[in-house]
Write an enzyme that holds these catalytic residues in place. Structure first.
Site, mmCIF file in Angstrom:
data_model
loop_
_atom_site.group_PDB
_atom_site.id
_atom_site.type_symbol
_atom_site.label_atom_id
_atom_site.label_comp_id
_atom_site.label_asym_id
_atom_site.label_seq_id
_atom_site.Cartn_x
_atom_site.Cartn_y
_atom_site.Cartn_z
ATOM 1 N N GLU A 206 0.685 -1.259 -0.325
ATOM 2 C CA GLU A 206 0.181 -0.249 0.010
ATOM 3 C C GLU A 206 0.772 1.342 0.053
ATOM 4 O O GLU A 206 0.277 2.415 0.317
ATOM 5 C CB GLU A 206 -1.035 -0.273 1.106
ATOM 6 C CG GLU A 206 -2.470 -0.740 1.101
ATOM 7 C CD GLU A 206 -2.720 -0.953 0.141
ATOM 8 O OE1 GLU A 206 -3.487 0.306 -0.465
ATOM 9 O OE2 GLU A 206 -2.530 -2.167 -0.320
ATOM 10 N N GLU A 222 4.821 1.996 4.180
ATOM 11 C CA GLU A 222 3.561 1.675 3.652
ATOM 12 C C GLU A 222 2.209 2.233 3.223
ATOM 13 O O GLU A 222 1.009 2.731 3.794
ATOM 14 C CB GLU A 222 2.995 0.982 5.324
ATOM 15 C CG GLU A 222 4.205 -0.210 5.639
ATOM 16 C CD GLU A 222 3.767 -1.076 6.816
ATOM 17 O OE1 GLU A 222 3.172 -1.981 6.428
ATOM 18 O OE2 GLU A 222 4.631 -0.420 7.519
ATOM 19 N N ARG A 224 1.962 6.774 2.304
ATOM 20 C CA ARG A 224 2.156 7.553 0.776
ATOM 21 C C ARG A 224 3.227 9.053 0.952
ATOM 22 O O ARG A 224 2.864 9.922 1.648
ATOM 23 C CB ARG A 224 0.608 7.930 0.280
ATOM 24 C CG ARG A 224 0.258 9.559 -0.976
ATOM 25 C CD ARG A 224 -0.554 9.592 -0.916
ATOM 26 N NE ARG A 224 -0.425 10.527 -2.859
ATOM 27 C CZ ARG A 224 -0.606 10.713 -3.523
ATOM 28 N NH1 ARG A 224 -1.135 9.161 -3.906
ATOM 29 N NH2 ARG A 224 -0.742 11.112 -5.303
ATOM 30 N N GLY A 239 1.143 2.692 7.492
ATOM 31 C CA GLY A 239 -0.128 1.582 6.637
ATOM 32 C C GLY A 239 -1.384 2.788 6.684
ATOM 33 O O GLY A 239 -1.880 3.392 7.222
ATOM 34 N N SER A 242 -0.636 9.464 5.139
ATOM 35 C CA SER A 242 -0.438 10.588 4.231
ATOM 36 C C SER A 242 0.792 11.491 4.212
ATOM 37 O O SER A 242 0.594 11.862 5.529
ATOM 38 C CB SER A 242 -1.744 11.009 3.516
ATOM 39 O OG SER A 242 -1.851 12.096 2.798
ATOM 40 N N ALA A 281 -1.766 6.897 15.403
ATOM 41 C CA ALA A 281 -1.803 6.332 13.976
ATOM 42 C C ALA A 281 -3.454 7.299 14.540
ATOM 43 O O ALA A 281 -4.049 7.643 15.734
ATOM 44 C CB ALA A 281 -2.433 4.656 14.798
ATOM 45 N N ARG A 318 -0.321 13.908 19.501
ATOM 46 C CA ARG A 318 -1.020 13.137 19.638
ATOM 47 C C ARG A 318 -2.952 13.729 20.187
ATOM 48 O O ARG A 318 -2.894 14.629 20.216
ATOM 49 C CB ARG A 318 -0.828 12.014 21.078
ATOM 50 C CG ARG A 318 -1.660 12.428 21.981
ATOM 51 C CD ARG A 318 -0.575 12.004 23.833
ATOM 52 N NE ARG A 318 -1.271 13.386 24.943
ATOM 53 C CZ ARG A 318 -0.550 12.828 26.151
ATOM 54 N NH1 ARG A 318 0.229 11.356 26.168
ATOM 55 N NH2 ARG A 318 -0.892 13.172 27.290
ATOM 56 N N ASN A 320 -5.686 13.979 22.928
ATOM 57 C CA ASN A 320 -6.283 13.285 23.718
ATOM 58 C C ASN A 320 -7.801 13.020 24.076
ATOM 59 O O ASN A 320 -8.626 13.411 23.317
ATOM 60 C CB ASN A 320 -6.236 14.945 24.362
ATOM 61 C CG ASN A 320 -6.585 14.844 26.238
ATOM 62 O OD1 ASN A 320 -7.652 14.153 27.300
ATOM 63 N ND2 ASN A 320 -5.741 15.334 27.258
ATOM 64 N N SER A 321 -7.727 11.625 24.439
ATOM 65 C CA SER A 321 -8.962 11.280 24.164
ATOM 66 C C SER A 321 -9.754 11.555 24.874
ATOM 67 O O SER A 321 -11.674 11.081 24.466
ATOM 68 C CB SER A 321 -9.041 9.224 24.691
ATOM 69 O OG SER A 321 -8.202 9.231 26.070
#
Length: 345
Positions: A206, A222, A224, A239, A242, A281, A318, A320-321
């Site tokens: 990919e 993995e 672009r 994966g 971009s 991610a 990151r 923050n959740s």
């Protein structure tokens, strides 16, 4: 010898359409910054002005004549030219300077220089190249002018064959022209001619590498790599991730990924990422994204646009959740690739 100098030259095999226009050129051994003796012979042979960029066509007699002139000065150049004897269309492209290209032959020579790793991305003048290159059908029998494709398809069928059109584009895949040493490319259609793929790089199924872009050393790709983007040594593009290019959006900022970086799966960046940084991610950070910069104790130091952090090394980006804010926090250890995996390319 004369003091003539050339920026670059290449002996190539060209493809012409029915109108006798050159639509593509393959240069087996392009050369950049040739020495003065070679430059002088080539310029004298073609009565070529030092600063101009021109393409000359040679028949077998012309190949033999020029090859003889190169004997004793550069045996390798003489042999590489002699090897083209019998080609339906042999061309010699001489670049006196690194100027914006004005012909298909010049564009293809510069794309070859990049994929042969003779010069790095963002170092060549490529202005206006899209208007010069023709959109072609790249097939199992080579490039075909789109106006001539229907007749060629019918001809193949009448011969009991099928013409396989692999893509319709201005750029072919790199591996039909050069396979650089020490790389693995899982899907060759996803790396365009003009990509710079550093030794030790693995491009997974990919992964994608555009022209005038690539990796400067060992890397795992993995995601672009868009046109113009440069990825530093020992970095990993996860994966589906971009990197924002400049072709479609009209932006002028050159995006880069530093050394020892990781862009997580389905994440992305629209600003230069400094050495040793990680983007978690799923997080896409553009140049204007508001980022809370935290200290080692996780206290907010200030809130800035991401582009203001482009020189800040060894940090994690990151989300923050709990509150959804994008944060940038110091990292205590660096990301590293699997050395054994890449050293065996």
């Amino acid at each position: 010898m004369s003091s003539a100098t050339l920026f670059s030259y290449g002996f190539g095999v060209a493809t012409k359409n029915a109108s006798q226009e050159i639509i593509e050129v393959f240069y087996p051994q392009p050369v950049i910054a040739p020495d003065a003796d070679i430059s002088a012979i080539l310029c004298k042979h073609f009565n070529h002005a030092d600063a101009s960029c021109d393409t000359y066509e040679l028949d077998d007699a012309g190949i033999a004549d020029l090859s003889s002139a190169l004997q004793g000065v550069d045996q390798s150049a003489a042999e590489s030219l002699a090897a083209l004897a019998g080609a339906e269309q042999c061309v010699v492209c001489l670049l006196g300077t690194d100027a914006a290209p004005s012909s298909v032959s010049e564009v293809f020579l510069k794309l070859h220089l990049l994929s042969h790793r003779l010069t790095q991305p963002q170092t060549l003048a490529l202005d206006g190249m899209f208007g010069i290159l023709k959109n072609l059908a790249w097939t199992n029998v080579g490039p075909i002018d789109l106006d001539e494709l229907p007749a060629r398809q019918l001809e193949a069928r009448l011969n009991g064959e099928t013409l396989d059109v692999q893509c319709v584009d201005k750029f072919p895949k790199m591996t039909n022209y050069v396979v650089p040493r020490g790389v693995r490319i899982a899907d060759t259609a996803r790396v365009r001619l003009g990509a710079y793929v550093g030794e030790g790089t693995t491009v997974m199924h990919e992964g994608f590498v555009n022209f005038n872009a690539g990796t400067l050393g060992t890397a795992m790709i993995e995601g672009r790599i868009s046109a113009g983007v440069i990825v530093g040594n020992n970095s990993d593009l996860g994966g589906g991730c971009s990197t924002m290019g400049t072709l479609s959006g009209g932006g002028k900022e050159i995006i880069s990924v530093g050394e020892n970086c990781l862009i997580g799966a389905n994440a992305g960046i629209g600003f230069p990422l400094a050495n040793g940084c990680i983007v978690e991610a799923g997080l896409y950070v553009t140049a204007g994204t508001k980022v809370n910069l935290l200290d080692g104790e996780r206290n907010t130091v200030k809130t800035v646009k991401a582009k203001e952090l482009m020189t800040l090394e060894n940090h994690l980006y990151r989300r923050n959740s709990l509150n959804g804010a994008v944060e940038c926090v110091p990292l205590k250890s660096q990301m590293s690739l699997n050395e054994e995996l890449h050293s065996h390319n």
